[in-house]
Design a protein around this motif. Structure first.
Motif, short mmCIF file in Angstrom:
data_model
loop_
_atom_site.label_atom_id
_atom_site.label_comp_id
_atom_site.label_asym_id
_atom_site.label_seq_id
_atom_site.Cartn_x
_atom_site.Cartn_y
_atom_site.Cartn_z
N GLU A 1 45.33 -63.10 -32.05
CA GLU A 1 46.35 -63.12 -31.00
C GLU A 1 46.25 -64.39 -30.17
OE1 GLU A 1 46.13 -59.47 -28.71
OE2 GLU A 1 45.33 -58.43 -30.47
N LEU A 2 45.02 -64.82 -29.92
CA LEU A 2 44.81 -65.99 -29.07
C LEU A 2 45.42 -67.26 -29.68
CD1 LEU A 2 41.69 -66.79 -26.99
CD2 LEU A 2 42.51 -68.54 -28.55
N VAL A 3 45.25 -67.45 -30.99
CA VAL A 3 45.72 -68.69 -31.62
C VAL A 3 47.24 -68.75 -31.69
CG1 VAL A 3 43.62 -69.05 -32.95
CG2 VAL A 3 45.49 -67.70 -33.94
N GLN A 4 47.93 -67.64 -31.43
CA GLN A 4 49.38 -67.66 -31.41
C GLN A 4 49.94 -68.03 -30.04
OE1 GLN A 4 51.31 -64.22 -33.47
NE2 GLN A 4 49.22 -63.59 -33.97
N ARG A 5 49.07 -68.12 -29.05
CA ARG A 5 49.51 -68.50 -27.71
C ARG A 5 49.91 -69.97 -27.68
NH1 ARG A 5 50.04 -65.00 -23.45
NH2 ARG A 5 49.30 -66.70 -22.12
N PRO A 6 50.90 -70.34 -26.86
CA PRO A 6 51.33 -71.75 -26.80
C PRO A 6 50.23 -72.70 -26.34
CG PRO A 6 52.35 -70.45 -25.04
CD PRO A 6 51.73 -69.48 -25.99
N GLU A 7 49.30 -72.20 -25.51
CA GLU A 7 48.21 -73.07 -25.03
C GLU A 7 47.39 -73.63 -26.19
OE1 GLU A 7 48.89 -69.95 -24.09
OE2 GLU A 7 48.04 -69.48 -22.11
N CYS A 8 47.27 -72.86 -27.26
CA CYS A 8 46.42 -73.27 -28.38
C CYS A 8 47.02 -74.40 -29.21
CB CYS A 8 46.13 -72.07 -29.28
SG CYS A 8 44.88 -70.96 -28.59
N GLY A 9 48.27 -74.71 -28.98
CA GLY A 9 48.87 -75.84 -29.68
C GLY A 9 48.78 -77.14 -28.89
N GLY B 1 33.80 -78.25 -27.44
CA GLY B 1 34.59 -79.08 -28.33
C GLY B 1 35.91 -79.50 -27.70
N GLU B 2 36.63 -80.37 -28.39
CA GLU B 2 37.96 -80.83 -27.95
C GLU B 2 38.85 -80.98 -29.18
OE1 GLU B 2 39.21 -83.90 -28.88
OE2 GLU B 2 37.38 -84.58 -29.88
N SER B 3 40.16 -80.88 -28.96
CA SER B 3 41.08 -81.02 -30.08
C SER B 3 42.50 -81.24 -29.57
CB SER B 3 41.04 -79.78 -30.96
OG SER B 3 41.95 -79.90 -32.04
N ASP B 4 43.31 -81.91 -30.40
CA ASP B 4 44.75 -82.02 -30.14
C ASP B 4 45.47 -80.73 -30.49
OD1 ASP B 4 45.04 -84.52 -29.06
OD2 ASP B 4 45.21 -85.52 -31.00
N ASP B 5 44.86 -79.93 -31.36
CA ASP B 5 45.44 -78.67 -31.80
C ASP B 5 44.32 -77.65 -31.86
OD1 ASP B 5 46.63 -76.53 -33.01
OD2 ASP B 5 47.49 -77.64 -34.69
N VAL B 6 44.08 -76.98 -30.72
CA VAL B 6 42.92 -76.11 -30.61
C VAL B 6 43.02 -74.94 -31.57
CG1 VAL B 6 41.59 -74.66 -29.04
CG2 VAL B 6 42.53 -76.81 -28.22
N ALA B 7 44.21 -74.44 -31.84
CA ALA B 7 44.37 -73.30 -32.75
C ALA B 7 43.78 -73.61 -34.12
CB ALA B 7 45.84 -72.92 -32.88
N THR B 8 44.11 -74.80 -34.65
CA THR B 8 43.58 -75.20 -35.96
C THR B 8 42.07 -75.30 -35.94
OG1 THR B 8 45.61 -76.38 -36.50
CG2 THR B 8 43.63 -77.00 -37.71
N ARG B 9 41.52 -75.87 -34.86
CA ARG B 9 40.07 -76.03 -34.77
C ARG B 9 39.37 -74.67 -34.68
NH1 ARG B 9 37.36 -80.53 -33.22
NH2 ARG B 9 39.12 -81.56 -34.26
N LEU B 10 39.95 -73.75 -33.93
CA LEU B 10 39.34 -72.42 -33.80
C LEU B 10 39.36 -71.66 -35.12
CD1 LEU B 10 40.63 -71.22 -30.30
CD2 LEU B 10 38.38 -72.15 -30.89
N LYS B 11 40.42 -71.84 -35.89
CA LYS B 11 40.48 -71.21 -37.21
C LYS B 11 39.36 -71.75 -38.11
CE LYS B 11 45.50 -70.58 -36.96
NZ LYS B 11 46.81 -71.07 -37.46
N CYS C 1 36.72 -69.82 -24.80
CA CYS C 1 37.41 -70.18 -23.57
C CYS C 1 38.08 -71.54 -23.79
CB CYS C 1 36.43 -70.26 -22.40
SG CYS C 1 37.20 -70.68 -20.82
N LEU C 2 39.36 -71.61 -23.52
CA LEU C 2 40.16 -72.81 -23.75
C LEU C 2 40.70 -73.32 -22.41
CD1 LEU C 2 42.03 -74.80 -25.34
CD2 LEU C 2 43.61 -72.87 -25.61
N VAL C 3 40.58 -74.62 -22.17
CA VAL C 3 41.10 -75.22 -20.95
C VAL C 3 42.12 -76.29 -21.33
CG1 VAL C 3 40.57 -76.38 -18.77
CG2 VAL C 3 38.88 -74.83 -19.80
N THR C 4 43.35 -76.11 -20.89
CA THR C 4 44.42 -77.08 -21.12
C THR C 4 45.04 -77.43 -19.77
OG1 THR C 4 45.98 -75.27 -21.53
CG2 THR C 4 44.93 -76.27 -23.45
N ARG C 5 46.15 -78.14 -19.83
CA ARG C 5 46.81 -78.55 -18.60
C ARG C 5 48.27 -78.09 -18.63
NH1 ARG C 5 45.44 -84.45 -15.99
NH2 ARG C 5 46.85 -84.37 -14.20
N LYS C 6 48.73 -77.52 -17.52
CA LYS C 6 50.08 -76.97 -17.47
C LYS C 6 51.14 -78.05 -17.64
CE LYS C 6 48.87 -74.85 -13.66
NZ LYS C 6 48.88 -74.08 -12.40
N ASP C 7 50.86 -79.26 -17.17
CA ASP C 7 51.85 -80.34 -17.29
C ASP C 7 51.73 -81.10 -18.61
OD1 ASP C 7 49.57 -81.88 -16.95
OD2 ASP C 7 50.05 -82.50 -14.91
#
Length: 323
Positions: free
Chosen positions: A41-49, A72-82, A100-106
């Protein structure tokens, strides 16, 4: 006096152990966390892209009492988590139980930003000593402009504020008693400390007179901190008590070192969850810290002092109630 802060928590699926988002008022960051069982479910969230920083947290299979953490860090966290979710023999990581994923709203975090932030966070986590890092040595990224580095330092401080609220303490500093000194910003070479002192946080003393052991402590920032220079017994003698594992770990980590006179010495301040494990490590056996620790200035037990504080607060509250 430290000002309060507002943190907004949202239970995505309505369950306290499911997906959760967190935001700090007037901060552009966005935090998403959840158990590994919710990864689909988490990787389908928009934050993970988005571009972001992530933390994998779990139990150390080698038996370390601290959590094992990968940053870790990534441009596409969903792919890295998979990728991290694969079996270990296929390049995944088996230890983690929570992400735990930290992104930026802007969406203004770039690859250069998160690489720099990852480096700062790895250094900070290592300096705090509250977790065992699965990462190797942090790479130093210095290609960012000065203004961007300042922005990322501020961004990291907000991460360090919000993660403990989510039960992730590995970036949190340890308080140090000081009545005048102001807190300094974190630098990679020295852990940050948060000074607290005064009547609300009296210095405590514990003695094991038979063995001439003296230790000092103070309750700071929600932890029971044994202060640098305190003595502890040279060996653990109560083989049936579970705190023996904590004693051994502090020796292995270099928090407790031989002083050459048959004792161990705390070479830095160390925060315990409560007075009893702190007292047990000092005594080298099971101990009741609420009674073994005494207020240094008066000799009153910590338990009696706490009871006195609660009674005084209750009496003051009753006086303030309207008649």
């Amino acid at each position: 006096m430290t000002q309060g802060r507002s943190i907004r928590l949202f239970l995505v699926d309505g369950a306290p152990n499911g997906l959760l988002t967190a935001e700090i008022m007037n901060w552009t960051g966005h935090v998403l966390t959840g158990p590994r069982s919710k990864l689909s479910e988490l990787v389908q969230r928009p934050e993970c892209g988005r571009t972001g920083i992530y933390f994998l947290v779990g139990t150390d299979p080698d038996g370390d009492l601290r959590p094992l953490v990968y940053i870790g860090e990534s441009d596409d966290v969903a792919t890295r988590l998979k990728q991290h979710n694969r079996p270990e023999e296929k390049g995944g990581k088996d230890f983690w139980e929570k992400v735990c994923l930290v992104t930026r709203k802007d969406q203004n975090l770039t690859k250069a930003h998160v690489k720099f932030l990852e480096s700062l966070l790895i250094q900070n986590a290592g300096a705090m000593g509250r977790c065992k890092l699965s990462n190797g040595t942090a790479h130093e990224y210095i290609g960012l402009p000065e203004s961007d580095r300042a922005d990322m330092a501020f961004f990291m401080e907000q991460i360090r504020t919000v993660l403990p609220v989510l039960g992730l303490d590995f970036l949190r500093g340890i308080g140090r008693p000081s009545s005048n000194q102001q807190p300094e910003p974190f630098t990679p070479t020295q852990p940050e400390t948060y000074p607290l002192a005064g009547a609300e946080n009296p210095r405590l003393k514990m003695e094991v007179k038979k063995h001439n052991i003296v230790a000092f402590a103070q309750e700071l920032d929600g932890e029971f901190v044994v202060l640098e220079g305190s003595l502890a017994r040279g060996e653990w003698i109560d083989l049936k008590h579970n705190y023996r594992h904590l004693y051994k770990q502090l020796c292995d980590e270099g928090v407790l070192v031989d002083d050459g006179n048959g004792f161990k010495t705390f070479v830095r301040d160390y925060g315990f969850t409560s007075p009893s494990p702190a007292a047990a490590v000092v005594a080298g056996r099971a101990a009741n810290g609420r009674f073994d620790w005494k207020i240094e200035a008066t000799g009153q037990s910590y338990a009696d002092w706490q009871d006195q504080q609660v009674s005084a607060a209750a009496a003051q509250s009753e006086e303030m109630e309207p008649t």
